[in-house]
Design a protein around this motif. Structure first.
Motif, short mmCIF file in Angstrom:
data_model
loop_
_atom_site.label_atom_id
_atom_site.label_comp_id
_atom_site.label_asym_id
_atom_site.label_seq_id
_atom_site.Cartn_x
_atom_site.Cartn_y
_atom_site.Cartn_z
N VAL A 132 25.04 23.68 56.56
CA VAL A 132 25.63 23.55 55.23
C VAL A 132 24.94 22.39 54.54
N THR A 133 24.28 22.67 53.42
CA THR A 133 23.45 21.66 52.77
C THR A 133 24.12 21.04 51.54
N ASP A 134 25.14 21.71 51.04
CA ASP A 134 25.80 21.17 49.83
C ASP A 134 27.15 21.88 49.65
N LEU A 170 25.82 15.66 54.85
CA LEU A 170 26.55 16.33 53.76
C LEU A 170 27.47 15.33 53.05
N ALA A 171 28.10 14.45 53.80
CA ALA A 171 28.94 13.41 53.20
C ALA A 171 28.07 12.46 52.38
N ALA A 172 26.91 12.11 52.95
CA ALA A 172 26.00 11.20 52.25
C ALA A 172 25.57 11.80 50.93
N LYS A 173 25.35 13.11 50.93
CA LYS A 173 24.86 13.77 49.73
C LYS A 173 25.96 14.01 48.70
N THR A 174 27.10 14.48 49.17
CA THR A 174 28.13 14.91 48.22
C THR A 174 29.19 13.84 47.97
N GLY A 175 29.26 12.85 48.87
CA GLY A 175 30.25 11.80 48.70
C GLY A 175 31.67 12.24 48.97
N PHE A 176 31.87 13.33 49.73
CA PHE A 176 33.25 13.73 50.03
C PHE A 176 33.94 12.66 50.85
N ARG A 177 33.16 11.90 51.60
CA ARG A 177 33.62 10.62 52.14
C ARG A 177 32.45 9.66 52.07
N PRO A 178 32.72 8.34 52.12
CA PRO A 178 31.61 7.40 51.99
C PRO A 178 30.65 7.52 53.18
N TRP B 79 16.64 11.89 55.50
CA TRP B 79 17.16 12.42 56.77
C TRP B 79 17.93 13.70 56.52
N ARG B 80 17.41 14.78 57.04
CA ARG B 80 18.15 16.05 56.98
C ARG B 80 18.40 16.52 58.39
N PHE B 81 19.36 17.42 58.56
CA PHE B 81 19.47 18.09 59.85
C PHE B 81 18.28 19.03 59.96
#
Lengths: 434, 93
Positions: A132-134, A170-178, B79-81
């Protein structure tokens, strides 16, 4: 994918699969997306699962060929200095009988696959080899599905459960959590060491599928805030060691050298002697505690397990918190389906469920524990040396009067830390767990 | 103490993708501004190695822990998976 699901779950670990089992059983159209080739192929933990938590999801797990390595009947806590160890051992007949499988060891490659099979048998769809990328969002910012790295990769769902683990790009990208900070995770490495079943039985004093866990503290982590462990599996032992990631960076210690050093310790080496290394793994532990738990829900999504930083460092519990949070998330999703409302107004009842459960109660209770370890470095440096020297004084028999010995024992500790510091340590320790 | 991490990684199974999932965003930062270079120490698979003029990224043995991503003081690691199904494959876990 054109098909729309009621619930999309990111990650086929204990949290995600627990939720999938409950939802599928209730007829919810649920899909689980797993980046590994099979569930468990990317997953790693110390090795202990808890039967009473698993029973809430699969009541008859032991009869369903759950791949249990060993039922834990004895727990050891060892405090190591460079050349000594102080240990506390608890074994109870209850763990053989009425508390059987209170705690047991598993390998994740087998267990997670078995657990995911239980969800599939209940009707959940499992799709592996898919990252899952986004997150898909609508115009108002509500989460309405996920993007994956597949060609036709967008997937719509009424609600998304994020159970993608502690390391979450995914969190880093979307910010759903810090994004995680280095001071809030421990980096742990683990080695599987193969030994014949009867050798493990003999060395640990067990038989018939029973086993031992050994938590290890002291200056094995070379002064860094960390912990090691040795757990028995059926035909292997899991030896692991970890420390705070910012400590690793500051001390310039290499994780693989630290585990190699641990193997040579006089208290450890006889237990693994002759063993054959089988696998080497690395993973984070979300040890920041209560302060690092994010908001657990938003419009169209919920967060569970390691992804929500749920880990009780004092009691080395994590897999049970993952399962319980997955279960509570599923119950919340069922409620939201009844109301046909997946906004944060409805999903906030997940937050309440978590607050009322042992999950957040325990993390809240021990909220001072992470900073206690952080501020008392002597736990990992001088205290193990001092404690060991003190006990050595008491146990040395050479016709010296006991009064002299006892004074020397006190001096062994006081020479390494002041009385005030020692009192402070005891007071802070008490405060951090009371 | 000298330990070869290669001996440990040799125990693991990897399905290596042709393309790296790790990338130094601006290699100049690594060799210029970055004094600490913690990636050279913290990585449990020793993915990052100091060469004469640069830092090499041996992504093939990455254990996917994420430590370099958050441990890089300049957030200089993209960094990606690994793509679905690629990367490390735990036998026991």
């Amino acid at each position: 994918m054109e098909e729309k699901f009621d619930a999309a779950i990111v990650g086929a670990g204990p949290a995600g699969i627990s939720a999938a089992c409950i939802l599928a059983e209730r007829g919810v159209k649920v899909i689980v997306l797993e980046r590994g080739e099979y569930p468990g192929s990317k997953n790693m933990f110390g090795g202990v699962l808890y039967g009473r938590s698993l029973e809430r999801i699969i009541p008859d797990f032991a009869q369903k060929n759950c791949p249990i390595e060993r039922n834990i009947v004895e727990s050891r806590l060892s405090y190591l200095s460079e050349e000594s160890s102080i240990s506390l051992t608890y074994r109870d007949q209850a763990f053989f009988e009425k508390l059987q499988n209170n705690a047991f060891t598993v390998g994740r490659a087998k267990f997670d696959r078995w657990f995911a099979d239980q969800a599939r048998a209940r009707g959940a769809l499992l799709v592996c080899s898919t990252v899952v990328t986004d997150l898909l969002r609508d115009g108002a910012g509500r989460v309405v599905g996920v993007k994956t790295d597949r060609a036709d990769g967008d997937l719509r769902a009424r609600v998304v459960l994020l159970a993608d683990g502690v390391n979450s790009p995914l969190a880093a990208k979307t910010g759903f959590r810090p994004e995680v900070k280095p001071g809030n995770v421990a980096l742990a490495v683990k080695e599987l060491i193969g030994l014949p079943e009867e050798v493990i039985d003999e060395r640990f004093g067990v038989s018939a599928g029973n086993g031992v866990t050994n938590e290890i503290l002291g200056n094995v982590t070379l002064g860094m805030n960390g912990v090691a462990f040795l757990y028995t599996n059926r035909r292997s032992v899991s030896l692991g060691i970890g420390a705070n990631l910012s400590d690793f960076a500051r001390e310039r210690v290499r994780p693989y050298e630290m585990i190699e050093r641990l193997k040579l310790h006089p208290a450890i080496s006889p237990l693994i002697k002759g063993g054959k290394p089988l696998e080497y793994l690395a993973h984070w532990l979300p040890e920041g505690g209560f302060a690092t738990v994010p908001r657990l829900f938003g419009d169209g999504f919920l967060i569970a397990g390691d992804s929500a930083m749920l880990f009780n460092a004092l009691h080395r519990e994590g897999s049970n918190l993952a399962m319980a949070s997955g279960r509570l998330a599923a119950e919340t999703i069922l409620e939201a389906m009844g109301k046909n409302d997946f906004s944060s107004r409805t999903l906030q009842s997940y937050g309440q469920r978590m607050e009322e459960s042992f999950v957040l109660k325990d993390l809240k209770k021990y909220r001072r524990f992470p900073s206690f370890l952080e501020t008392h470095r002597e736990l990992f440096t001088n205290l193990p040396r001092g404690a060991s020297a003190a006990i050595r004084e008491i146990l040395t028999v050479d016709e010296t009067p006991k009064k002299t010995r006892r004074r020397a024992a006190f001096e062994a500790i006081r020479g390494r830390m002041t009385s005030l510091r020692l009192l402070r340590l005891i007071w802070d320790a008490w405060r951090s767990v009371r | 103490m000298s330990v070869k991490v290669e001996d440990k990684l040799f125990l693991d199974r990897f399905n290596v993708d042709e393309e790296s999932h790790l990338r130094l965003i601006d290699p100049e930062i690594c060799m210029g501004r970055c004094q600490e270079q913690p990636c050279l120490y913290i990585c449990p698979a020793n993915v990052y190695k100091r060469e004469s003029e640069r830092i090499s990224v041996n992504y093939e043995g990455c254990l996917e822990c994420g430590s370099c991503r958050i441990g890089c003081p300049h957030f200089n690691i993209d960094w990606r998976f690994p793509r679905g199904g690629y990367g490390v494959r735990h036998k026991f876990g």
